[in-house]
Scaffold this motif. Structure first.
Motif, PDB file in Angstrom:
ATOM      1  N   SER A  11       0.794  -1.088   0.045  1.00 15.43           N
ATOM      2  CA  SER A  11       0.055   0.150  -0.043  1.00 15.43           C
ATOM      3  C   SER A  11       0.850   1.461  -0.007  1.00 15.43           C
ATOM      4  CB  SER A  11      -0.930  -0.009   1.099  1.00 15.43           C
ATOM      5  OG  SER A  11      -1.564  -1.259   1.357  1.00 15.43           O
ATOM      6  N   LEU A  12       1.876   1.232  -0.825  1.00 15.40           N
ATOM      7  CA  LEU A  12       2.673   2.290  -0.789  1.00 15.40           C
ATOM      8  C   LEU A  12       1.925   3.642  -1.657  1.00 15.40           C
ATOM      9  CD1 LEU A  12       4.711  -0.021  -0.269  1.00 15.40           C
ATOM     10  CD2 LEU A  12       6.508   1.186  -1.627  1.00 15.40           C
ATOM     11  N   LEU A  13       2.545   4.705  -0.777  1.00 18.52           N
ATOM     12  CA  LEU A  13       2.166   6.301  -1.207  1.00 18.52           C
ATOM     13  C   LEU A  13       3.430   6.905  -1.508  1.00 18.52           C
ATOM     14  CD1 LEU A  13      -0.737   7.142   1.055  1.00 18.52           C
ATOM     15  CD2 LEU A  13      -0.979   6.495  -1.342  1.00 18.52           C
ATOM     16  N   ILE A  14       3.701   7.181  -2.655  1.00 20.26           N
ATOM     17  CA  ILE A  14       5.084   8.118  -3.031  1.00 20.26           C
ATOM     18  C   ILE A  14       4.902   9.428  -3.481  1.00 20.26           C
ATOM     19  CG2 ILE A  14       7.121   7.948  -4.477  1.00 20.26           C
ATOM     20  CD1 ILE A  14       6.651   4.878  -4.776  1.00 20.26           C
ATOM     21  N   LEU A  15       5.439  10.486  -2.835  1.00 18.31           N
ATOM     22  CA  LEU A  15       5.360  11.855  -3.228  1.00 18.31           C
ATOM     23  C   LEU A  15       6.837  12.388  -3.566  1.00 18.31           C
ATOM     24  CD1 LEU A  15       3.088  14.488  -1.592  1.00 18.31           C
ATOM     25  CD2 LEU A  15       5.614  15.023  -2.077  1.00 18.31           C
ATOM     26  N   PRO A  16       7.016  12.796  -4.742  1.00 17.69           N
ATOM     27  CA  PRO A  16       8.193  13.350  -5.102  1.00 17.69           C
ATOM     28  C   PRO A  16       8.419  14.838  -4.535  1.00 17.69           C
ATOM     29  CG  PRO A  16       7.215  12.430  -7.010  1.00 17.69           C
ATOM     30  CD  PRO A  16       6.245  12.308  -5.928  1.00 17.69           C
ATOM     31  N   VAL A  17       9.556  15.448  -4.292  1.00 21.44           N
ATOM     32  CA  VAL A  17       9.920  16.557  -3.927  1.00 21.44           C
ATOM     33  C   VAL A  17      10.840  17.271  -4.577  1.00 21.44           C
ATOM     34  CG1 VAL A  17      10.413  18.149  -1.959  1.00 21.44           C
ATOM     35  CG2 VAL A  17       9.268  15.984  -1.547  1.00 21.44           C
ATOM     36  N   HIS A  18      10.229  18.464  -5.409  1.00 22.83           N
ATOM     37  CA  HIS A  18      11.242  19.123  -6.468  1.00 22.83           C
ATOM     38  C   HIS A  18      11.475  20.398  -5.802  1.00 22.83           C
ATOM     39  CE1 HIS A  18       9.763  16.568  -9.920  1.00 22.83           C
ATOM     40  NE2 HIS A  18       8.816  16.410  -9.026  1.00 22.83           N
ATOM     41  N   ALA A  19      13.017  20.718  -6.050  1.00 25.42           N
ATOM     42  CA  ALA A  19      13.512  21.923  -5.599  1.00 25.42           C
ATOM     43  C   ALA A  19      12.966  23.113  -6.241  1.00 25.42           C
ATOM     44  CB  ALA A  19      14.778  22.079  -5.689  1.00 25.42           C
ATOM     45  N   GLU A  20      12.739  22.845  -7.588  1.00 25.88           N
ATOM     46  CA  GLU A  20      12.315  24.073  -8.601  1.00 25.88           C
ATOM     47  C   GLU A  20      11.836  23.063  -9.781  1.00 25.88           C
ATOM     48  OE1 GLU A  20      16.750  24.716 -10.502  1.00 25.88           O
ATOM     49  OE2 GLU A  20      16.122  25.986  -8.718  1.00 25.88           O
ATOM     50  N   PRO A  21      10.962  24.032 -10.656  1.00 21.17           N
ATOM     51  CA  PRO A  21      10.457  23.493 -11.728  1.00 21.17           C
ATOM     52  C   PRO A  21      11.339  23.001 -12.919  1.00 21.17           C
ATOM     53  CG  PRO A  21       9.284  25.549 -11.081  1.00 21.17           C
ATOM     54  CD  PRO A  21      10.426  25.281 -10.334  1.00 21.17           C
ATOM     55  N   GLU A  22      10.914  22.168 -13.567  1.00 20.35           N
ATOM     56  CA  GLU A  22      11.906  21.693 -14.736  1.00 20.35           C
ATOM     57  C   GLU A  22      13.160  20.959 -14.041  1.00 20.35           C
ATOM     58  OE1 GLU A  22      10.518  21.848 -17.530  1.00 20.35           O
ATOM     59  OE2 GLU A  22       8.814  23.143 -16.665  1.00 20.35           O
ATOM     60  N   ARG A  23      13.085  20.498 -12.931  1.00 21.66           N
ATOM     61  CA  ARG A  23      14.221  19.987 -12.381  1.00 21.66           C
ATOM     62  C   ARG A  23      13.691  18.534 -11.958  1.00 21.66           C
ATOM     63  NH1 ARG A  23      19.146  21.546 -13.842  1.00 21.66           N
ATOM     64  NH2 ARG A  23      20.119  20.562 -11.517  1.00 21.66           N
ATOM     65  N   PRO A  24      14.484  17.404 -11.895  1.00 20.57           N
ATOM     66  CA  PRO A  24      14.156  16.287 -11.411  1.00 20.57           C
ATOM     67  C   PRO A  24      13.917  16.349  -9.786  1.00 20.57           C
ATOM     68  CG  PRO A  24      16.056  16.011 -12.847  1.00 20.57           C
ATOM     69  CD  PRO A  24      15.988  17.241 -12.463  1.00 20.57           C
ATOM     70  N   ALA A  25      13.189  15.504  -9.415  1.00 23.82           N
ATOM     71  CA  ALA A  25      12.824  15.391  -7.697  1.00 23.82           C
ATOM     72  C   ALA A  25      14.146  14.990  -7.079  1.00 23.82           C
ATOM     73  CB  ALA A  25      11.682  14.488  -7.517  1.00 23.82           C
ATOM     74  N   ILE A  26      14.365  16.028  -5.808  1.00 22.88           N
ATOM     75  CA  ILE A  26      15.419  15.689  -5.030  1.00 22.88           C
ATOM     76  C   ILE A  26      15.327  14.674  -3.890  1.00 22.88           C
ATOM     77  CG2 ILE A  26      16.336  17.921  -5.698  1.00 22.88           C
ATOM     78  CD1 ILE A  26      15.137  19.010  -3.085  1.00 22.88           C
ATOM     79  N   ARG A  27      13.852  14.463  -3.735  1.00 26.95           N
ATOM     80  CA  ARG A  27      13.570  13.650  -2.458  1.00 26.95           C
ATOM     81  C   ARG A  27      12.057  12.874  -2.773  1.00 26.95           C
ATOM     82  NH1 ARG A  27      17.973  15.230  -1.158  1.00 26.95           N
ATOM     83  NH2 ARG A  27      18.467  16.469   0.872  1.00 26.95           N
ATOM     84  N   VAL A  28      11.960  11.837  -2.108  1.00 24.30           N
ATOM     85  CA  VAL A  28      10.729  11.207  -2.209  1.00 24.30           C
ATOM     86  C   VAL A  28      10.469  10.775  -0.958  1.00 24.30           C
ATOM     87  CG1 VAL A  28      10.843  10.041  -4.335  1.00 24.30           C
ATOM     88  CG2 VAL A  28      12.110   8.816  -2.523  1.00 24.30           C
ATOM     89  N   LEU A  29       9.054  11.079  -0.717  1.00 19.66           N
ATOM     90  CA  LEU A  29       8.212  10.914   0.785  1.00 19.66           C
ATOM     91  C   LEU A  29       7.467   9.593   0.555  1.00 19.66           C
ATOM     92  CD1 LEU A  29       7.425  14.293   1.722  1.00 19.66           C
ATOM     93  CD2 LEU A  29       8.722  12.950   3.277  1.00 19.66           C
ATOM     94  N   VAL A  30       7.649   8.557   1.236  1.00 19.67           N
ATOM     95  CA  VAL A  30       7.104   7.140   0.986  1.00 19.67           C
ATOM     96  C   VAL A  30       6.224   6.777   2.381  1.00 19.67           C
ATOM     97  CG1 VAL A  30       7.337   4.846   0.401  1.00 19.67           C
ATOM     98  CG2 VAL A  30       8.891   6.575  -0.398  1.00 19.67           C
TER      99      VAL A  30
END
Length: 253
Positions: free
Chosen positions: A191-210
């Motif tokens: 039952s995983l929920l994953i939320l990517p965290v981006h420092a700024e637009p047009e850039r890959p995510a830097i963190r994931v909250l799971v």
């Protein structure tokens, strides 16, 4: 215990949480507040913060969800003492345990953390790859930031052991190592929920909250990412709300 001149007292959650922490070494910041915002808990839940440091994430969660039975687990004696003081400073109830997260079941039981006894675990383990990350000369900072090859597996194993069936583990990790997280959580969690965290637009995510549920069977869900800054470099309204203490989608109990 650091001398008072070696400490700062910093405001979080719009000033509703005050934390004393060392001037040097690992310092609480956005990651801890994001982790707290992503953690789901209800009043009366037994919640454990692994690697709590000065108590930032656990105490931020306790500020949002009143009436928790909160346990802050920290191996460093100076940080553990600061966490104890920070709980008192903010009039929040928390038990601080000096304990190595990688210790065995007997050490956990001696500290009062028995198998299948906890409703929620949150953790921000050391996650930088030692092969790619130049370690800090500060030993405490190095310990807090650089992962050993078995760090994630051993921390998740400890969480799996203490969580009740249906209990939740919430963690923050490097986005580029999401595959490692998924592989580790495949044993005993679902039952995983994953939320990517981006420092700024047009850039890959830097963190994931799971968030993962012990024994969960629901399909994995990838949530819309959180953007910390907009195109002009200003903090987004959503990020500002979260850093003031609003829950993220994962944190809805």
């Amino acid at each position: 215990m650091p001398e008072p001149t070696d400490l700062t007292e910093d405001g979080f959650l719009g000033g509703r949480l005050r934390l004393r922490q060392p001037k040097s070494g690992h310092r609480a910041g956005h990651d801890a507040m994001l982790l707290a915002a992503a953690t789901a808990a209800r009043p009366g839940d037994r919640v454990v913060d692994f690697g709590a440091g000065v108590g930032a994430a656990g105490l931020a969660l306790a500020r949002r969800v009143r009436g928790l039975e909160l346990m802050l687990v920290e191996i460093d004696p100076a940080l553990a003492e600061l966490a104890r003081g920070n709980a008192a400073l903010n009039a929040l109830s928390a038990e601080v345990l000096r304990l190595d997260v990688t210790a065995g079941a007997n050490a956990f039981a001696e500290a009062g953390l028995f198998p299948d006894s906890v409703d929620a675990v949150l953790m921000n383990p050391p996650f930088n790859d030692a092969a790619r990350h130049r370690g800090s000369p500060d030993a405490a900072r190095q310990r807090a930031h650089v992962a050993a090859p078995t760090t994630l597996e051993s921390w998740v194993h400890a969480a799996r052991r203490v969580l009740k069936s249906g209990g939740d583990l919430t963690l923050i990790w490097r986005a580029d190592a999401l595959a490692e997280v998924l592989a580790t959580l495949d044993r005993g969690f679902g039952s995983l929920l994953i939320l990517p965290v981006h420092a700024e637009p047009e850039r890959p995510a830097i963190r994931v909250l799971v968030r993962a549920t012990k024994g969960g069977r629901a399909p994995l869900a990838l949530l819309q990412g959180l953007m910390l800054k907009d195109e002009e470099g200003a903090e987004t309204l959503r990020a500002a709300a979260v850093l003031r203490g609003e829950a993220l989608p994962l944190g809805a109990a």
